[in-house]
Write a protein that holds these residues in place. Sequence first.
Motif: not given
Length: 218
Positions: A192-204
Amino acid sequence: MSALFDEISRIVASPISRRAAFRLVSRTVGGAALGYLGLRRAAWALAAPAAQVGCPSGQTACSTTCCGSDQTCCISKDGAKAACCNSGQTCCGGKCCKGTKCCDGKCCKMGPLTRRALIGGAAAGAVAATVGATAAGSSSACKSGQTKCGATCCPSGQSCCNNTVCCGSNQTCCSSSGITKCCSPGTICCPGPTAGKVQCCVPGTGTSGSCVGATKCT
Protein backbone atom coordinates in the motif's frame (compact mmCIF):
# COMPACT_ATOMS: atom_id res chain seq x y z
CA MET A 1 -3.61 -82.82 48.22
CA SER A 2 -4.35 -80.34 45.42
CA ALA A 3 -6.73 -78.47 47.74
CA LEU A 4 -3.89 -78.19 50.29
CA PHE A 5 -1.55 -76.66 47.71
CA ASP A 6 -4.29 -74.27 46.56
CA GLU A 7 -4.83 -73.10 50.13
CA ILE A 8 -1.08 -72.59 50.70
CA SER A 9 -0.80 -70.64 47.43
CA ARG A 10 -3.73 -68.42 48.47
CA ILE A 11 -2.12 -67.67 51.83
CA VAL A 12 1.27 -66.84 50.27
CA ALA A 13 -0.40 -64.52 47.76
CA SER A 14 -2.42 -62.71 50.47
CA PRO A 15 -1.30 -59.15 51.41
CA ILE A 16 -0.07 -60.17 54.89
CA SER A 17 3.31 -60.24 56.59
CA ARG A 18 5.67 -63.19 56.21
CA ARG A 19 5.24 -64.10 59.87
CA ALA A 20 1.44 -64.22 59.57
CA ALA A 21 1.66 -66.18 56.31
CA PHE A 22 4.10 -68.68 57.86
CA ARG A 23 1.78 -69.13 60.85
CA LEU A 24 -1.25 -69.79 58.62
CA VAL A 25 0.69 -72.19 56.37
CA SER A 26 1.96 -74.09 59.43
CA ARG A 27 -1.57 -74.44 60.77
CA THR A 28 -2.84 -75.58 57.39
CA VAL A 29 -0.11 -78.20 56.93
CA GLY A 30 -0.47 -79.35 60.56
CA GLY A 31 -4.24 -79.67 60.20
CA ALA A 32 -3.84 -81.66 57.00
CA ALA A 33 -1.34 -84.02 58.68
CA LEU A 34 -3.64 -84.63 61.64
CA GLY A 35 -6.55 -85.21 59.33
CA TYR A 36 -4.50 -87.77 57.43
CA LEU A 37 -3.82 -89.58 60.71
CA GLY A 38 -7.54 -89.66 61.52
CA LEU A 39 -7.55 -86.94 64.18
CA ARG A 40 -10.27 -84.88 62.48
CA ARG A 41 -11.31 -82.78 65.47
CA ALA A 42 -7.74 -81.70 66.16
CA ALA A 43 -7.21 -81.08 62.46
CA TRP A 44 -10.24 -78.78 62.37
CA ALA A 45 -8.91 -76.82 65.34
CA LEU A 46 -5.50 -76.33 63.71
CA ALA A 47 -6.72 -75.65 60.19
CA ALA A 48 -6.37 -72.15 58.76
CA PRO A 49 -9.48 -69.98 59.28
CA ALA A 50 -10.03 -69.76 55.51
CA ALA A 51 -10.21 -73.52 55.31
CA GLN A 52 -12.85 -73.56 58.06
CA VAL A 53 -15.13 -71.06 56.34
CA GLY A 54 -16.36 -73.27 53.52
CA CYS A 55 -17.45 -70.48 51.17
CA PRO A 56 -20.34 -71.06 48.73
CA SER A 57 -19.68 -71.39 45.03
CA GLY A 58 -18.65 -68.09 43.44
CA GLN A 59 -17.24 -66.65 46.68
CA THR A 60 -13.66 -66.53 47.92
CA ALA A 61 -12.42 -67.20 51.46
CA CYS A 62 -10.95 -64.16 53.18
CA SER A 63 -9.66 -65.28 56.58
CA THR A 64 -12.84 -66.12 58.54
CA THR A 65 -15.29 -64.60 56.05
CA CYS A 66 -16.28 -64.99 52.40
CA CYS A 67 -16.02 -62.30 49.70
CA GLY A 68 -18.28 -62.05 46.69
CA SER A 69 -16.97 -62.08 43.12
CA ASP A 70 -17.23 -58.27 42.94
CA GLN A 71 -15.43 -57.71 46.27
CA THR A 72 -11.75 -57.57 47.24
CA CYS A 73 -10.28 -59.44 50.19
CA CYS A 74 -8.55 -57.06 52.62
CA ILE A 75 -6.35 -58.64 55.32
CA SER A 76 -4.15 -56.79 57.83
CA LYS A 77 -0.41 -57.45 57.82
CA ASP A 78 -0.59 -59.59 60.93
CA GLY A 79 -3.57 -61.52 59.55
CA ALA A 80 -5.69 -60.65 62.60
CA LYS A 81 -8.27 -58.55 60.72
CA ALA A 82 -10.05 -59.19 57.44
CA ALA A 83 -12.84 -57.53 55.48
CA CYS A 84 -14.44 -57.61 52.02
CA CYS A 85 -14.17 -54.25 50.25
CA ASN A 86 -16.68 -53.15 47.66
CA SER A 87 -15.95 -51.19 44.51
CA GLY A 88 -14.84 -47.65 45.36
CA GLN A 89 -13.47 -48.64 48.77
CA THR A 90 -9.81 -48.83 49.74
CA CYS A 91 -8.22 -51.68 51.70
CA CYS A 92 -6.63 -50.27 54.84
CA GLY A 93 -5.21 -52.60 57.49
CA GLY A 94 -7.94 -55.21 57.34
CA LYS A 95 -10.82 -52.74 56.98
CA CYS A 96 -12.42 -50.83 54.12
CA CYS A 97 -12.22 -47.05 53.76
CA LYS A 98 -15.03 -45.20 52.01
CA GLY A 99 -12.59 -42.60 50.70
CA THR A 100 -9.30 -43.12 48.90
CA LYS A 101 -6.91 -42.26 51.73
CA CYS A 102 -5.24 -44.81 54.02
CA CYS A 103 -2.77 -43.44 56.58
CA ASP A 104 -0.71 -46.03 58.48
CA GLY A 105 -3.56 -48.52 58.65
CA LYS A 106 -6.23 -45.91 59.42
CA CYS A 107 -8.87 -44.35 57.17
CA CYS A 108 -8.11 -40.65 56.65
CA LYS A 109 -10.34 -37.81 55.54
CA MET A 110 -9.19 -35.63 52.65
CA GLY A 111 -7.71 -32.34 53.79
CA PRO A 112 -8.57 -28.92 52.33
CA LEU A 113 -5.55 -28.98 50.02
CA THR A 114 -6.61 -32.33 48.58
CA ARG A 115 -10.18 -31.10 48.04
CA ARG A 116 -8.89 -27.91 46.42
CA ALA A 117 -6.66 -29.92 44.09
CA LEU A 118 -9.54 -32.19 43.15
CA ILE A 119 -11.85 -29.22 42.50
CA GLY A 120 -9.14 -27.49 40.47
CA GLY A 121 -8.53 -30.66 38.47
CA ALA A 122 -12.24 -31.07 37.82
CA ALA A 123 -12.53 -27.43 36.72
CA ALA A 124 -9.54 -27.80 34.41
CA GLY A 125 -11.04 -30.96 32.96
CA ALA A 126 -14.35 -29.19 32.38
CA VAL A 127 -12.61 -26.30 30.60
CA ALA A 128 -10.60 -28.72 28.46
CA ALA A 129 -13.76 -30.65 27.59
CA THR A 130 -15.55 -27.41 26.65
CA VAL A 131 -12.66 -26.24 24.48
CA GLY A 132 -12.46 -29.66 22.84
CA ALA A 133 -16.19 -29.70 22.18
CA THR A 134 -16.06 -26.17 20.75
CA ALA A 135 -13.16 -27.10 18.48
CA ALA A 136 -14.95 -30.25 17.38
CA GLY A 137 -18.12 -28.28 16.74
CA SER A 138 -16.23 -25.66 14.72
CA SER A 139 -14.51 -28.23 12.54
CA SER A 140 -17.78 -30.00 11.86
CA ALA A 141 -19.82 -26.82 11.23
CA CYS A 142 -18.90 -26.74 7.53
CA LYS A 143 -20.93 -28.77 5.10
CA SER A 144 -19.46 -31.52 2.99
CA GLY A 145 -17.10 -30.13 0.35
CA GLN A 146 -16.51 -26.88 2.23
CA THR A 147 -13.31 -25.75 3.95
CA LYS A 148 -13.11 -24.12 7.36
CA CYS A 149 -11.66 -20.59 7.17
CA GLY A 150 -11.65 -18.85 10.53
CA ALA A 151 -15.26 -18.16 11.47
CA THR A 152 -16.59 -18.95 8.00
CA CYS A 153 -16.63 -21.80 5.49
CA CYS A 154 -15.21 -21.61 1.98
CA PRO A 155 -17.36 -23.29 -0.69
CA SER A 156 -15.85 -25.81 -3.05
CA GLY A 157 -13.57 -24.08 -5.59
CA GLN A 158 -12.56 -21.28 -3.21
CA SER A 159 -9.44 -21.06 -1.07
CA CYS A 160 -8.95 -19.67 2.44
CA CYS A 161 -6.89 -16.48 2.52
CA ASN A 162 -4.94 -15.99 5.75
CA ASN A 163 -7.66 -17.88 7.67
CA THR A 164 -9.90 -14.83 7.24
CA VAL A 165 -11.67 -14.60 3.86
CA CYS A 166 -12.46 -16.95 0.99
CA CYS A 167 -10.98 -16.15 -2.42
CA GLY A 168 -12.17 -17.45 -5.77
CA SER A 169 -10.04 -19.78 -7.85
CA ASN A 170 -9.01 -16.90 -10.14
CA GLN A 171 -8.39 -14.40 -7.34
CA THR A 172 -5.15 -13.62 -5.52
CA CYS A 173 -4.82 -13.67 -1.73
CA CYS A 174 -3.46 -10.32 -0.58
CA SER A 175 -2.39 -10.08 3.07
CA SER A 176 -0.02 -7.93 5.11
CA SER A 177 0.12 -6.75 8.74
CA GLY A 178 -3.22 -8.30 9.56
CA ILE A 179 -5.01 -6.81 6.53
CA THR A 180 -6.40 -9.42 4.17
CA LYS A 181 -8.28 -9.06 0.90
CA CYS A 182 -8.91 -10.94 -2.32
CA CYS A 183 -7.63 -9.33 -5.50
CA SER A 184 -9.94 -9.52 -8.51
CA PRO A 185 -8.89 -11.22 -11.77
CA GLY A 186 -6.33 -9.20 -13.68
CA THR A 187 -5.00 -7.47 -10.56
CA ILE A 188 -2.10 -8.28 -8.28
CA CYS A 189 -1.31 -7.77 -4.60
CA CYS A 190 0.96 -4.78 -4.05
CA PRO A 191 2.23 -2.87 -1.00
CA GLY A 192 0.00 0.00 0.00
CA PRO A 193 0.95 3.68 -0.16
CA THR A 194 1.65 3.57 3.59
CA ALA A 195 3.35 0.95 5.75
CA GLY A 196 1.17 -1.99 6.72
CA LYS A 197 -1.30 -1.47 3.90
CA VAL A 198 -2.02 -3.70 0.91
CA GLN A 199 -3.87 -3.01 -2.30
CA CYS A 200 -4.96 -4.73 -5.48
CA CYS A 201 -3.52 -3.08 -8.59
CA VAL A 202 -3.45 -3.52 -12.34
CA PRO A 203 0.16 -4.59 -12.96
CA GLY A 204 2.53 -2.09 -14.52
CA THR A 205 5.06 -2.56 -17.26
CA GLY A 206 8.16 -1.59 -15.29
CA THR A 207 11.22 -3.80 -15.29
CA SER A 208 11.73 -3.78 -11.53
CA GLY A 209 8.59 -5.77 -10.79
CA SER A 210 4.96 -6.01 -11.73
CA CYS A 211 3.95 -3.58 -8.97
CA VAL A 212 6.24 -0.88 -10.39
CA GLY A 213 4.11 1.43 -12.43
CA ALA A 214 0.94 -0.37 -11.36
CA THR A 215 -2.28 1.58 -11.76
CA LYS A 216 -5.88 1.52 -10.62
CA CYS A 217 -5.01 0.35 -7.13
CA THR A 218 -7.78 -0.26 -4.64
